[in-house]
Write an enzyme that holds these catalytic residues in place. Structure first.
Site, PDB file in Angstrom:
ATOM      1  N   LYS A  27      68.500  73.521  97.661  1.00 23.20           N
ATOM      2  CA  LYS A  27      68.970  74.754  98.300  1.00 23.20           C
ATOM      3  C   LYS A  27      70.356  74.585  98.921  1.00 23.20           C
ATOM      4  O   LYS A  27      71.178  75.500  98.846  1.00 23.20           O
ATOM      5  CB  LYS A  27      67.967  75.234  99.350  1.00 23.20           C
ATOM      6  CG  LYS A  27      67.866  74.394 100.603  1.00 23.20           C
ATOM      7  CD  LYS A  27      66.911  75.007 101.606  1.00 23.20           C
ATOM      8  CE  LYS A  27      66.796  74.150 102.848  1.00 23.20           C
ATOM      9  NZ  LYS A  27      68.083  74.026 103.579  1.00 23.20           N
ATOM     10  N   GLU A 224      67.390  78.466 105.948  1.00 20.83           N
ATOM     11  CA  GLU A 224      66.066  78.328 106.580  1.00 20.83           C
ATOM     12  C   GLU A 224      65.636  79.641 107.224  1.00 20.83           C
ATOM     13  O   GLU A 224      65.206  79.677 108.389  1.00 20.83           O
ATOM     14  CB  GLU A 224      66.084  77.200 107.624  1.00 20.83           C
ATOM     15  CG  GLU A 224      66.500  75.843 107.084  1.00 20.83           C
ATOM     16  CD  GLU A 224      65.470  75.169 106.194  1.00 20.83           C
ATOM     17  OE1 GLU A 224      64.454  75.829 105.849  1.00 20.83           O
ATOM     18  OE2 GLU A 224      65.668  74.009 105.823  1.00 20.83           O
ATOM     19  N   GLN A 254      57.170  76.684 103.819  1.00 23.36           N
ATOM     20  CA  GLN A 254      57.560  75.687 104.814  1.00 23.36           C
ATOM     21  C   GLN A 254      57.784  76.301 106.193  1.00 23.36           C
ATOM     22  O   GLN A 254      58.495  75.738 107.027  1.00 23.36           O
ATOM     23  CB  GLN A 254      58.827  74.948 104.351  1.00 23.36           C
ATOM     24  CG  GLN A 254      58.630  74.152 103.068  1.00 23.36           C
ATOM     25  CD  GLN A 254      59.835  73.297 102.720  1.00 23.36           C
ATOM     26  OE1 GLN A 254      60.109  72.282 103.358  1.00 23.36           O
ATOM     27  NE2 GLN A 254      60.566  73.700 101.692  1.00 23.36           N
ATOM     28  N   ARG A 602      57.442  65.479 101.430  1.00 24.09           N
ATOM     29  CA  ARG A 602      58.476  64.552 101.903  1.00 24.09           C
ATOM     30  C   ARG A 602      58.530  63.318 101.004  1.00 24.09           C
ATOM     31  O   ARG A 602      59.512  62.572 101.031  1.00 24.09           O
ATOM     32  CB  ARG A 602      58.201  64.087 103.340  1.00 24.09           C
ATOM     33  CG  ARG A 602      58.147  65.148 104.428  1.00 24.09           C
ATOM     34  CD  ARG A 602      59.305  66.085 104.397  1.00 24.09           C
ATOM     35  NE  ARG A 602      58.987  67.274 103.612  1.00 24.09           N
ATOM     36  CZ  ARG A 602      59.886  68.134 103.165  1.00 24.09           C
ATOM     37  NH1 ARG A 602      61.160  67.935 103.394  1.00 24.09           N
ATOM     38  NH2 ARG A 602      59.524  69.195 102.462  1.00 24.09           N
TER      39      ARG A 602
END
Length: 730
Positions: A27, A224, A254, A602
């Site tokens: 992103k 975000e 997320q 992760r």
């Protein structure tokens, strides 16, 4: 090089754009290329681009990439001197620039101050002394009141709004203090951190100011977006309402920060806010293996509040996810240390992620014993946390009343109204006459330098330590420590000086300390005391945490945005992950699932998820069932391990639920007194007593598994068939 979806996002010319960027889907690269493309195509002058992020690190990274991509020099760049370049910064840094440029409209004078937390506390303490009849303990402490004021500001409430909405005595008093606090800020020509967004939004209600920003910014980009709160949402909407050239990047999968005000509805409702929005999905993951990505997809799709997408990758299939059952949390730590030791990877390539900070203690112990260096992010090591150091100082004074370092730390914690002059007098006499503080307490009435109130406080403190010394003659260190916590009024001190969440977290840490102390209950009292403090000394040995590469330990919340070659997620148990507070709230449970998704994604190469068959908490063993998230990972992507206490071997299964299938005889457990309660004698709403947790009320009951609300320990899940509990009527 851009993939087709990334290129589509970059090529979008005008109008609202929603870029749904899955984990590891590039992103930041896409956002950078989009900004560069807007400039290169002539769609926007560089200085007419505003990009908003959430962290200074993200803003710096984006600026550096943009400048490098376009061949610009970033030398001398600041948000106040952009030199014709795009404005890239955090919400707070950009809004502060707005306020500096429009101070009068914000009700400020040029050169206003930005107060930090210490400044805020100082103001509030002054107010509580001069303008109210309450001290900071009565209203649960300065920090709690400041948290209440912060919540009101982030909700856009003025002091009058807060007073009108107050429905409890405490909220009414906080609203009064909020009014005085705001008056004082005005007199000081100052703002606090929350004011930055609040006042920036207010100046944007001025048509002339808003028109000026509409003329200045042709394109607004937000990173975000799922993490925006309500006031950030309103600021973005106001800035973009004329050109409608708003590009937001985010991932509803997320969204994990509702506890700090983030509103997941902002991204879920983007198409409702902008019906003509162009939607681009970045679904190709460049970080993880096929196994990890496919398993994470399967997990997150159990949520019903999702924007439909499917993450995929061209990376290798990789190893299966290891689901590891351990006999206890101590074995869990040992197994993690064993995995890292046996690996050829550097310790810096490993990360251990947990749901709550209190889980780090057993892991730290195991890493120290295995001589593995580690670093804790977002907090201090378990034995270096204030509440732990405070109670260890109390405990050390029991064995050594001449320990002046420990005395200095706790003689006035919790506050005993012993002023600096009185404390200095006590230490001077001890030093000049070679006395322990207990010896001096015996003659305190002869010290004219101490006021009667100070002498009484000194006697009370000495009495706490004397009582513990007496208890150590017949009781083990865990009971002595419990008595010190209660006798010092430490739990009340936490409630009075920290927010509810902070206080509960610190109480959880004290519970962990009691659990560690309880492991020495099989020794005689004096020996249990000595062994415990030696073990603590080993765990804080800095020589074992020296240079070289280090394992990363952190909560899952702090891990967002990071990546590691090898990841271990610990504590996959109902009531822990997912957290007990989310079990009865579907929306909260969906956020817990998103949190697990973040943890899983992760990992770049290997992923392990552990759970303990029994977890030692508050001096007792509690058996929580496996996390529901384990059963939501398809069988074909996992490999099961059940590890015995001595790590002599493990067995493998084929499904997450088989984590309960290992025979009891295969698990070596520490010796303890057996308990066998008749569960039919317990009912919903019944009060029960627990030797460590105190008196609590059963708030949920399913078979033998009960959730019990304790006065200071919060809600705990217990197996009442084997837990050392009794009904309060007995």
């Amino acid at each position: 090089m851009l993939n087709p979806s990334q290129q589509e996002a970059v090529n979008h010319r005008s109008g609202p754009l929603l870029i749904l960027a899955g984990a590891g889907a590039g992103k930041t690269h896409t956002l950078t290329e989009r900004i560069a493309s807007l400039i290169e195509r002539g769609d926007s002058d560089p200085s007419a681009i505003l990009a908003l992020t959430f962290t200074n690190k993200a803003a710096r990274e984006m600026r550096d990439r943009i400048f490098a991509r376009l061949g610009f020099s970033g030398e001398g760049y600041s948000l106040y001197r952009t030199r014709g370049l795009p404005i890239v910064g955090t919400f707070h840094s950009v809004c502060l620039v707005f306020l500096r440029a429009n101070a009068e409209a914000a009700g400020l004078l040029p050169g206003f101050s930005l107060y930090d937390e210490d400044d805020k506390k100082r103001i509030l303490k002054d107010l509580m002394k001069s303008e109210t009849k309450h001290d900071d303990r009565e209203l649960e402490g300065v920090r709690v009141i400041l948290a209440g004021i912060s919540r009101a500001k982030n909700a856009g409430q003025s002091p009058d709004d807060a007073a009108m909405l107050a429905d409890t005595y405490q909220k009414e008093e906080i609203a009064k203090l909020y009014a005085g606090y705001e008056k004082r800020l005005g007199e000081d020509n100052a703002i606090d951190f929350d004011d930055i967004l609040l006042k920036a939004h207010r100046i944007l209600q001025n048509p002339d100011i808003l028109d000026a920003y509409h003329a200045r910014f042709s394109h607004i980009l937000v990173d975000e977006y799922q993490d925006t709160n309500d006031i950030q949402y309103r600021i973005v909407r106001a800035l973009a309402q004329k050109t409608r050239n708003l590009s937001v990047v985010g991932d509803d999968w997320q969204g994990i920060y509702s506890w700090r005000g983030a509103n997941i509805r902002n991204i879920l409702n983007f198409q409702k806010d902008y019906p003509d929005a162009h939607i681009v999905k970045l679904e190709q993951n460049y970080r993880s293996t096929k196994t990890i990505i496919t398993a994470a997809n399967a997990l997150i799709k159990h949520n019903d509040e999702n924007i439909d997408k499917t993450l995929w990758t061209e990376n290798p299939t990789g190893d299966k996810i290891q689901l590891i059952e351990c006999a206890s949390d101590r074995d869990e730590g040992r197994k993690i240390a064993e995995m890292i030791t046996d690996s050829t990877a550097s310790p810096s390539e490993w990360a251990v992620l947990y749901r709550t900070n209190s889980q780090s203690r057993a892991i730290e112990e195991a890493l120290v014993r295995a001589n593995i260096a580690y670093r804790i992010y977002g907090g201090v090591k378990f034995y270096e946390r204030k509440e732990i150091k405070d109670m260890l100082a109390y405990l050390r004074l029991v064995g050594n009343p001449r320990d002046t370092a420990s005395l200095q730390r706790v003689i006035n914690v919790p506050s005993r109204k012993l002023g600096g002059k009185s404390v200095a007098t006590i230490f001077r006499y001890c030093e000049n006459y070679g006395l322990s503080f207990l010896d001096l307490a015996d003659m305190a009435d002869e010290l004219d330098e101490l006021t009667p109130a100070a002498r009484a406080s000194f006697h009370r403190f000495a009495g706490i330590i004397r009582s513990a010394i007496h208890r150590l003659q017949t009781e083990t260190v865990d009971r002595v420590l419990q008595g010190l916590i209660e006798g010092a009024g430490y739990l009340e001190y936490l409630d009075a000086n920290y927010t509810r969440d902070e206080s509960e977290a610190k109480k959880d840490n004290l519970g962990e300390l009691l659990s560690l102390a309880s492991r020495y209950a099989g020794f005689d009292p004096a020996e249990s005391y000595t062994l415990f403090l030696e073990d603590v000394g080993l765990s804080t040995d800095q020589d074992r945490d020296g240079g070289g590469e280090r394992v990363s330990l952190m909560t899952v919340h702090l891990a967002k945005g990071l990546e590691f070659w090898h990841v271990v997620i610990v504590g996959a148990e109902e009531g822990l992950f997912p957290h007990v507070r989310t079990l009865a709230d579907d929306r909260a449970m969906q956020e817990e699932r998103r949190l697990m998704y973040v943890a899983m994604t992760r990992a770049k190469r290997t992923l392990a998820i552990t759970r303990a068959r029994e977890r030692f908490a508050f001096g007792n063993f509690a058996a929580n069932p496996p996390s529901r998230f384990l059963d939501e990972i398809p069988d074909e992507y996992v490999e099961i391990q059940a590890v015995d206490t001595g790590f002599s071997g493990f067995s493998t299964g084929s499904h997450a639920s088989s984590l309960l299938s290992k025979p009891e005889s295969a698990i070596k457990k520490p010796a303890r007194n057996p308990v066998k309660n008749d569960t039919s004698r317990f009912s919903l709403g019944q009060k029960i007593s627990h030797p460590q947790l105190g008196i609590g009320t059963i708030v949920s009951l399913s078979g033998a598994i009960a959730q019990v609300s304790f006065a200071w320990a919060g809600i705990k899940k217990l197996n009442i068939e084997i837990a050392p509990v009794r009904t309060i009527e007995e």
